[in-house]
Motif scaffolding. Structure first.
Motif, PDB file in Angstrom:
ATOM      1  N   ALA A  30       4.767  -3.226  17.585  1.00  0.00           N
ATOM      2  CA  ALA A  30       3.433  -2.898  18.087  1.00  0.00           C
ATOM      3  C   ALA A  30       2.433  -3.657  17.228  1.00  0.00           C
ATOM      4  CB  ALA A  30       3.170  -1.394  18.023  1.00  0.00           C
ATOM      5  N   ASP A  31       1.272  -3.968  17.802  1.00  0.00           N
ATOM      6  CA  ASP A  31       0.252  -4.757  17.101  1.00  0.00           C
ATOM      7  C   ASP A  31      -1.018  -3.945  16.891  1.00  0.00           C
ATOM      8  OD1 ASP A  31       2.008  -6.863  17.230  1.00  0.00           O
ATOM      9  OD2 ASP A  31       0.946  -7.924  18.833  1.00  0.00           O
ATOM     10  N   ARG A  32      -1.646  -4.187  15.744  1.00  0.00           N
ATOM     11  CA  ARG A  32      -3.014  -3.739  15.507  1.00  0.00           C
ATOM     12  C   ARG A  32      -3.897  -4.977  15.641  1.00  0.00           C
ATOM     13  NH1 ARG A  32      -3.535   1.281  13.703  1.00  0.00           N
ATOM     14  NH2 ARG A  32      -5.478   1.115  12.551  1.00  0.00           N
ATOM     15  N   VAL A  33      -4.885  -4.903  16.510  1.00  0.00           N
ATOM     16  CA  VAL A  33      -5.704  -6.068  16.832  1.00  0.00           C
ATOM     17  C   VAL A  33      -7.061  -5.940  16.166  1.00  0.00           C
ATOM     18  CG1 VAL A  33      -6.722  -7.447  18.675  1.00  0.00           C
ATOM     19  CG2 VAL A  33      -4.504  -6.333  19.028  1.00  0.00           C
ATOM     20  N   TYR A  34      -7.384  -6.891  15.292  1.00  0.00           N
ATOM     21  CA  TYR A  34      -8.683  -6.911  14.626  1.00  0.00           C
ATOM     22  C   TYR A  34      -9.614  -7.934  15.276  1.00  0.00           C
ATOM     23  CZ  TYR A  34      -5.674  -4.675  11.150  1.00  0.00           C
ATOM     24  OH  TYR A  34      -4.770  -3.859  10.527  1.00  0.00           O
ATOM     25  N   ASN A  35      -9.043  -8.964  15.896  1.00  0.00           N
ATOM     26  CA  ASN A  35      -9.812  -9.998  16.575  1.00  0.00           C
ATOM     27  C   ASN A  35      -9.088 -10.311  17.885  1.00  0.00           C
ATOM     28  OD1 ASN A  35     -10.605 -12.723  17.449  1.00  0.00           O
ATOM     29  ND2 ASN A  35     -11.710 -12.867  15.505  1.00  0.00           N
ATOM     30  N   GLY A  36      -9.685  -9.890  19.006  1.00  0.00           N
ATOM     31  CA  GLY A  36      -9.026 -10.026  20.294  1.00  0.00           C
ATOM     32  C   GLY A  36      -8.712 -11.459  20.669  1.00  0.00           C
ATOM     33  N   ASP A  68      -5.261  -1.445   7.060  1.00  0.00           N
ATOM     34  CA  ASP A  68      -6.401  -2.154   7.653  1.00  0.00           C
ATOM     35  C   ASP A  68      -7.282  -2.777   6.571  1.00  0.00           C
ATOM     36  OD1 ASP A  68      -5.502  -1.363  10.128  1.00  0.00           O
ATOM     37  OD2 ASP A  68      -6.932   0.274  10.351  1.00  0.00           O
ATOM     38  N   GLN A  69      -7.492  -2.059   5.479  1.00  0.00           N
ATOM     39  CA  GLN A  69      -8.298  -2.610   4.385  1.00  0.00           C
ATOM     40  C   GLN A  69      -7.646  -3.855   3.802  1.00  0.00           C
ATOM     41  OE1 GLN A  69      -9.868   0.122   1.384  1.00  0.00           O
ATOM     42  NE2 GLN A  69      -9.485   1.837   2.776  1.00  0.00           N
ATOM     43  N   ALA A  70      -6.317  -3.789   3.621  1.00  0.00           N
ATOM     44  CA  ALA A  70      -5.607  -4.956   3.094  1.00  0.00           C
ATOM     45  C   ALA A  70      -5.724  -6.135   4.056  1.00  0.00           C
ATOM     46  CB  ALA A  70      -4.145  -4.604   2.858  1.00  0.00           C
ATOM     47  N   ALA A  71      -5.589  -5.863   5.353  1.00  0.00           N
ATOM     48  CA  ALA A  71      -5.692  -6.924   6.355  1.00  0.00           C
ATOM     49  C   ALA A  71      -7.098  -7.521   6.373  1.00  0.00           C
ATOM     50  CB  ALA A  71      -5.320  -6.373   7.731  1.00  0.00           C
ATOM     51  N   TYR A  72      -8.104  -6.676   6.249  1.00  0.00           N
ATOM     52  CA  TYR A  72      -9.493  -7.148   6.247  1.00  0.00           C
ATOM     53  C   TYR A  72      -9.742  -8.064   5.052  1.00  0.00           C
ATOM     54  CZ  TYR A  72     -14.575  -7.078   5.860  1.00  0.00           C
ATOM     55  OH  TYR A  72     -15.892  -7.448   5.744  1.00  0.00           O
ATOM     56  N   ARG A  73      -9.245  -7.660   3.896  1.00  0.00           N
ATOM     57  CA  ARG A  73      -9.455  -8.475   2.696  1.00  0.00           C
ATOM     58  C   ARG A  73      -8.758  -9.826   2.807  1.00  0.00           C
ATOM     59  NH1 ARG A  73      -8.622  -3.890  -2.087  1.00  0.00           N
ATOM     60  NH2 ARG A  73     -10.369  -2.552  -1.438  1.00  0.00           N
ATOM     61  N   ARG A  74      -7.660  -9.879   3.545  1.00  0.00           N
ATOM     62  CA  ARG A  74      -6.936 -11.141   3.726  1.00  0.00           C
ATOM     63  C   ARG A  74      -7.445 -11.941   4.924  1.00  0.00           C
ATOM     64  NH1 ARG A  74      -2.266 -11.804   0.564  1.00  0.00           N
ATOM     65  NH2 ARG A  74      -2.328 -10.224  -1.076  1.00  0.00           N
ATOM     66  N   GLY A  75      -8.387 -11.404   5.667  1.00  0.00           N
ATOM     67  CA  GLY A  75      -8.917 -12.121   6.819  1.00  0.00           C
ATOM     68  C   GLY A  75      -7.966 -12.190   7.992  1.00  0.00           C
ATOM     69  N   ALA A  76      -7.085 -11.199   8.133  1.00  0.00           N
ATOM     70  CA  ALA A  76      -6.099 -11.201   9.214  1.00  0.00           C
ATOM     71  C   ALA A  76      -6.739 -10.804  10.537  1.00  0.00           C
ATOM     72  CB  ALA A  76      -4.952 -10.246   8.881  1.00  0.00           C
ATOM     73  N   VAL A  85       0.866  -1.176   0.000  1.00  0.00           N
ATOM     74  CA  VAL A  85       0.000   0.000   0.000  1.00  0.00           C
ATOM     75  C   VAL A  85       0.901   1.224   0.000  1.00  0.00           C
ATOM     76  CG1 VAL A  85      -1.817  -1.227   1.238  1.00  0.00           C
ATOM     77  CG2 VAL A  85      -0.197   0.144   2.530  1.00  0.00           C
ATOM     78  N   TRP A  86       0.437   2.281  -0.645  1.00  0.00           N
ATOM     79  CA  TRP A  86       1.273   3.476  -0.710  1.00  0.00           C
ATOM     80  C   TRP A  86       0.423   4.721  -0.884  1.00  0.00           C
ATOM     81  CZ3 TRP A  86       0.663   0.179  -4.836  1.00  0.00           C
ATOM     82  CH2 TRP A  86       0.244   0.731  -6.039  1.00  0.00           C
ATOM     83  N   MET A  87       1.052   5.852  -0.671  1.00  0.00           N
ATOM     84  CA  MET A  87       0.392   7.143  -0.784  1.00  0.00           C
ATOM     85  C   MET A  87       1.241   8.076  -1.630  1.00  0.00           C
ATOM     86  SD  MET A  87      -0.517   7.517   3.232  1.00  0.00           S
ATOM     87  CE  MET A  87      -0.887   9.249   3.032  1.00  0.00           C
ATOM     88  N   ARG A  88       0.529   8.900  -2.415  1.00  0.00           N
ATOM     89  CA  ARG A  88       1.209   9.901  -3.239  1.00  0.00           C
ATOM     90  C   ARG A  88       0.754  11.301  -2.858  1.00  0.00           C
ATOM     91  NH1 ARG A  88       3.838   8.178  -7.763  1.00  0.00           N
ATOM     92  NH2 ARG A  88       3.533   5.998  -8.382  1.00  0.00           N
ATOM     93  N   ARG A  89       1.666  12.219  -2.971  1.00  0.00           N
ATOM     94  CA  ARG A  89       1.349  13.637  -2.840  1.00  0.00           C
ATOM     95  C   ARG A  89       2.073  14.344  -3.971  1.00  0.00           C
ATOM     96  NH1 ARG A  89       2.855  15.351   2.637  1.00  0.00           N
ATOM     97  NH2 ARG A  89       0.728  14.852   3.283  1.00  0.00           N
TER      98      ARG A  89
END
Length: 352
Positions: free
Chosen positions: A334-340, A103-111, A52-56
């Motif tokens: 550090a962790d991002r938790v989508y499912n505790g 987060d969108q990428a993780a959601y699509r992969r079911g993480a 994933v990336w961002m442009r300006r």
């Protein structure tokens, strides 16, 4: 500001890949582990990847290469950003937008969770500052790291003579002793990977640590060499005694894999091989050489314990400390938790 995502695989190297890799090489916190080739390597061994990336103003300003894999008994699908994301942590909007893409990428992969391990040094961002920052952006602390957080980094900007002078006297002596005792060092080719794998297996048995399967080292060499990796073998009378595989990206070099035989250790072949890797990286224009992993202890504890302690990375530190350099530590993970529940299962499993 425009943000996008792209799934990676074994597709031919593209202009988008070249642009991404140039961004990684130029970024102050960029790393080999965020390159296209690293994703390709991991994709061959059970991981999938997405960028994933961002442009300006039509210029890349932030991004992350995310690896995905099933872990913890195959129950937990996790995302992992090794040495990333690459973002201006002082720009809250940029961080939030990038995390939204991740987060969108993780959601699509079911993480169920995502682990980040940016290559931010603690001497640049104190631990308390880092914790406040990642909590502000929805992450939780994680004592569990995948990459070793503490390492030794050698400054390659001085002359070779000055780099040698900065080493411990015994290491300098061993480098010269190897030559006096008939050890020669040459740059290896793909044909030497079988010998390198044999050395890795001998080292794993002797020092009781895990190694990759032979196919992994072969793939790493095939993907990165000759532009961004070199294999150096120290030999005596034609027999390989030690080897190192060194990788470069931008102005940074990293010693990721090294091994030595149980034979002829008094000839100090490992010191000769390591010095060849350092000289090669310097000749390639690198300004730093990362020895990649020592025990996660303060320097006073390291110096007090390296002569006696044998567990984990302590024998490795005994060898690496001699090459000089500066002990540095990243801010950790550090962790991002989508499912505790899944995150707790992962934490329990890793704890065991």
């Amino acid at each position: 500001m425009v943000s996008k995502m792209l799934e990676l695989g074994e597709q031919p190297y593209t202009e988008a890949d070249a642009e991404w890799d140039a961004f990684v090489a130029a970024h102050p916190h960029g790393s080999l582990l965020q390159t296209t080739n690293w994703a390709r390597l991991k994709n061959r061994f059970g991981w999938t990847s997405q960028r994933v990336w961002m442009r300006r103003d039509n210029r890349l300003v932030a991004g992350a290469q995310v690896l995905f894999r099933s872990v913890a008994l195959g129950v937990v699908k996790m995302g992992y950003v090794p040495h990333g994301p690459l973002v201006d942590w002082g720009d809250a909007e940029q961080v939030d937008v990038l995390f939204n893409q991740i987060d969108q990428a993780a959601y699509r992969r079911g993480a169920g969770m995502l682990k980040i391990e940016p290559r931010l040094w603690q001497d640049e961002m104190p631990a308390a500052t880092w914790e406040a920052l990642y909590r502000r952006h929805g992450c939780v602390p994680s004592p569990d790291t995948i990459q070793p957080p503490r390492t030794i980094v050698i400054d390659l900007r001085p002359s070779e003579e000055d780099i040698l002078a900065a080493m411990k006297q015994k290491t300098r002596y061993n480098i010269r002793l190897a030559e006096k005792k008939g050890v020669t060092v040459r740059q290896g080719t793909a044909a030497d990977l079988s010998a390198f794998n044999w050395l890795m297996q001998a080292t794993g048995r002797r020092d009781s640590f895990g190694i990759h399967q032979p196919e992994y080292y072969r793939a790493a060499y095939e993907i990165f060499a000759p532009e961004h990796a070199a294999l150096w073998l120290a030999e005596y009378e034609g027999r390989p005694l030690a080897g190192v595989m060194v990788f470069t990206w931008g102005e940074s070099a990293a010693y990721l894999y090294g091994a030595s035989s149980d034979e002829e250790r008094q000839r100090m072949p490992a010191y000769a091989a390591q010095w060849a890797g350092i000289r090669w990286a310097k000749a390639r224009g690198c300004t730093s050489y990362d020895l990649w992993g020592i025990p996660d202890a303060e320097e006073a504890e390291l110096e007090a314990g390296f002569t006696d302690r044998q567990e984990g990375l302590w024998p490795v530190y005994r060898f690496k400390r001699g090459f000089g350099g500066e002990v540095r530590r990243t801010v950790g993970a550090a962790d991002r938790v989508y499912n505790g529940l899944l995150h707790r299962l992962y934490t329990w499993r890793r704890g065991r």
